[in-house]
Write a protein that holds these residues in place. Structure first.
Motif, PDB file in Angstrom:
ATOM      1  N   LEU A 169      -7.143   9.591  -5.584  1.00  0.00           N
ATOM      2  CA  LEU A 169      -8.497   9.570  -5.041  1.00  0.00           C
ATOM      3  C   LEU A 169      -9.241   8.279  -5.380  1.00  0.00           C
ATOM      4  CD1 LEU A 169      -9.811  13.213  -5.633  1.00  0.00           C
ATOM      5  CD2 LEU A 169      -9.651  12.033  -3.438  1.00  0.00           C
ATOM      6  N   THR A 170      -8.919   7.678  -6.499  1.00  0.00           N
ATOM      7  CA  THR A 170      -9.666   6.501  -6.945  1.00  0.00           C
ATOM      8  C   THR A 170      -8.928   5.186  -6.695  1.00  0.00           C
ATOM      9  OG1 THR A 170      -8.774   6.831  -9.185  1.00  0.00           O
ATOM     10  CG2 THR A 170     -10.935   7.778  -8.700  1.00  0.00           C
ATOM     11  N   LEU A 171      -7.667   5.115  -7.095  1.00  0.00           N
ATOM     12  CA  LEU A 171      -6.943   3.843  -7.037  1.00  0.00           C
ATOM     13  C   LEU A 171      -6.515   3.468  -5.622  1.00  0.00           C
ATOM     14  CD1 LEU A 171      -4.702   4.122 -10.239  1.00  0.00           C
ATOM     15  CD2 LEU A 171      -6.881   2.918  -9.955  1.00  0.00           C
ATOM     16  N   TYR A 172      -6.070   4.453  -4.835  1.00  0.00           N
ATOM     17  CA  TYR A 172      -5.559   4.106  -3.510  1.00  0.00           C
ATOM     18  C   TYR A 172      -6.657   3.587  -2.580  1.00  0.00           C
ATOM     19  CZ  TYR A 172      -2.981   4.179   0.824  1.00  0.00           C
ATOM     20  OH  TYR A 172      -2.405   3.811   2.001  1.00  0.00           O
ATOM     21  N   PRO A 173      -7.848   4.242  -2.496  1.00  0.00           N
ATOM     22  CA  PRO A 173      -8.907   3.655  -1.660  1.00  0.00           C
ATOM     23  C   PRO A 173      -9.305   2.249  -2.123  1.00  0.00           C
ATOM     24  CG  PRO A 173      -9.427   5.937  -2.173  1.00  0.00           C
ATOM     25  CD  PRO A 173      -8.244   5.560  -3.015  1.00  0.00           C
TER      26      PRO A 173
ATOM     27  N   SER B 245       0.826  -1.216   0.000  1.00  0.00           N
ATOM     28  CA  SER B 245       0.000   0.000   0.000  1.00  0.00           C
ATOM     29  C   SER B 245       0.855   1.258   0.000  1.00  0.00           C
ATOM     30  CB  SER B 245      -0.935   0.000   1.214  1.00  0.00           C
ATOM     31  OG  SER B 245      -0.201   0.024   2.431  1.00  0.00           O
ATOM     32  N   ARG B 246       2.003   1.228   0.693  1.00  0.00           N
ATOM     33  CA  ARG B 246       2.867   2.418   0.730  1.00  0.00           C
ATOM     34  C   ARG B 246       3.502   2.674  -0.641  1.00  0.00           C
ATOM     35  NH1 ARG B 246       5.751   1.254   4.944  1.00  0.00           N
ATOM     36  NH2 ARG B 246       4.750   2.676   6.437  1.00  0.00           N
ATOM     37  N   THR B 247       3.937   1.604  -1.304  1.00  0.00           N
ATOM     38  CA  THR B 247       4.543   1.770  -2.630  1.00  0.00           C
ATOM     39  C   THR B 247       3.553   2.406  -3.603  1.00  0.00           C
ATOM     40  OG1 THR B 247       5.971  -0.151  -2.264  1.00  0.00           O
ATOM     41  CG2 THR B 247       5.660   0.563  -4.537  1.00  0.00           C
ATOM     42  N   LEU B 248       2.334   1.890  -3.609  1.00  0.00           N
ATOM     43  CA  LEU B 248       1.318   2.445  -4.503  1.00  0.00           C
ATOM     44  C   LEU B 248       0.907   3.846  -4.069  1.00  0.00           C
ATOM     45  CD1 LEU B 248      -0.725   2.136  -6.816  1.00  0.00           C
ATOM     46  CD2 LEU B 248      -2.309   1.111  -5.160  1.00  0.00           C
ATOM     47  N   GLY B 249       0.651   4.012  -2.756  1.00  0.00           N
ATOM     48  CA  GLY B 249       0.156   5.296  -2.257  1.00  0.00           C
ATOM     49  C   GLY B 249       1.128   6.433  -2.468  1.00  0.00           C
ATOM     50  N   LEU B 250       2.418   6.195  -2.199  1.00  0.00           N
ATOM     51  CA  LEU B 250       3.392   7.280  -2.344  1.00  0.00           C
ATOM     52  C   LEU B 250       3.711   7.560  -3.811  1.00  0.00           C
ATOM     53  CD1 LEU B 250       5.831   6.680   0.649  1.00  0.00           C
ATOM     54  CD2 LEU B 250       3.957   8.308   0.434  1.00  0.00           C
ATOM     55  N   ALA B 251       3.614   6.544  -4.660  1.00  0.00           N
ATOM     56  CA  ALA B 251       3.788   6.794  -6.091  1.00  0.00           C
ATOM     57  C   ALA B 251       2.663   7.669  -6.623  1.00  0.00           C
ATOM     58  CB  ALA B 251       3.834   5.473  -6.860  1.00  0.00           C
TER      59      ALA B 251
END
Length: 357
Positions: A155-159, A18-24
């Motif tokens: 807004l869309t992918l991370y949640p 989740s951190r890799t995706l969220g911070l990217a």
């Protein structure tokens, strides 16, 4: 006591994804808000480090820590602190600021509830304070169209990703809970219900018989001279005999029948909607099959069963009286020669079927 070891490493692996995706996605959101401000080179390098390298460093830091669980909580607070810092670096640009803070708040509350949410907010405020010391922020009240579109992936992918991770965790916890419940209700040696679980099933069956005014029978099964088997052939042989009986029960009972290990060498069976005469036939056939089994490890070993049967009696006040009838029938089977089926009906113990006596 703080969770450590496997649980901490599992948390680190989940947060790594989740951190890799969220911070990217966060980098994609923050960069369009920072670049128009003509930031210094060190800030650009810091932004790239935070968005690209930090997730991998944080994971290795937690993985190599003696307390991965605590290390990940520290990493999450660093995430919150840097999030507050980037809010000031963007000069409080409304949409990127709201998206950055809300995504981090969602992550923190998913990990540690309200308490960790408040801790994360405190870290964000501290990060804002650090940013305030380094910059002279000027409020930018407008968000450009480019900046708005840059926020949409976060807004869309991370949640969606966070929801999927939470779903998988909930599913795994539910599966573990069901497995633990099954283990707590199962006898480890035979795989049948244990004493408590079978008595719970008996209570349910008693209530059903009373409510629907339908009959049924229960059987108590005792392995004859089981102590002598253990003393003569050893406890390993005794365990084999117990497993063989459980196997015979599973193979010869109906799907609706409920078998359990009542204790030691005693087994029990609930036979719903079965007349007593048919229950006697079924149990005598089971007794006959079991006595005919051979044991390769101990060819001289011969084993027989004593079985006590009792039909449902609507006059009984509770399931304990039904069980007591079966126990009286079993006692009669053991004291009148063993290797036989005896049933309790209409208040009388009757020898309905004989074994090889």
């Amino acid at each position: 006591m703080q969770p450590i070891g496997g649980k901490g490493l599992s948390l680190a692996r989940r947060l790594y994804t989740s951190r890799t995706l969220g911070l990217a996605l966060g980098l994609l959101c923050v960069a369009p808000a920072v670049l128009p401000l003509e930031p210094p080179a060190w800030l650009l390098l810091l932004m790239l480090f935070n968005g690209v390298l930090w997730p991998h460093l944080a994971y290795q830091w937690a993985r190599r820590s003696p307390l991965p669980y605590r290390a990940e909580h520290r990493n999450l607070l660093i995430d919150s602190l840097t999030g507050g810092f980037w809010v000031v670096a963007m000069h409080f640009n409304p949409l990127p600021t709201a998206v950055t803070l809300s995504m981090m708040a969602m992550n923190n509350v998913a990990i540690g509830g309200v308490r960790f949410l408040l801790t994360g907010i405190a870290a964000q405020v501290l990060g804002m304070g650090v940013g305030w010391l380094l910059f002279v922020p000027v409020l930018i009240p407008q968000t450009s169209q480019l900046q708005m579109y840059a926020c949409l992936p976060l807004l869309t992918l991370y949640p969606l990703a966070l929801g999927w991770i939470c779903f998988r965790q909930t599913f795994a916890l539910g599966k573990s809970k069901r497995e633990l419940l099954a283990l707590s209700r199962t006898d480890s040696l035979t795989g049948l219900l244990n004493h408590g679980a079978w008595k719970d099933a008996l209570e349910v069956e008693f209530q059903r018989c009373q409510r629907q005014q339908r009959g049924g029978a229960i059987a108590l099964i005792d392995i004859d001279h089981f102590k002598a088997i253990n003393d003569t052939y050893g406890h390993v042989a005794g365990d084999i005999v117990l497993r063989q009986l459980s196997k015979i029960l599973k193979q010869n009972l109906r799907a609706s029948d409920v078998a359990g290990r009542y204790g030691g060498d005693e087994f029990c069976v609930i036979l719903p909607d079965v007349p007593l005469a048919r229950a006697v036939q079924a149990m005598d056939a089971l007794r006959d099959r079991f006595s005919g089994l051979g044991y390769e490890q101990n060819p001289a070993l011969e084993v027989s069963l004593s079985i006590g049967l009792a039909a449902f009696n609507p006059m009984h006040a509770d399931a304990t009286q039904w069980l007591n009838d079966a126990d009286l029938a079993l006692y009669a089977a053991k004291t009148t020669g063993r290797n036989r089926v005896i049933c309790h009906a209409d208040g009388l113990v009757q020898r309905v079927a004989l074994g090889s006596v």
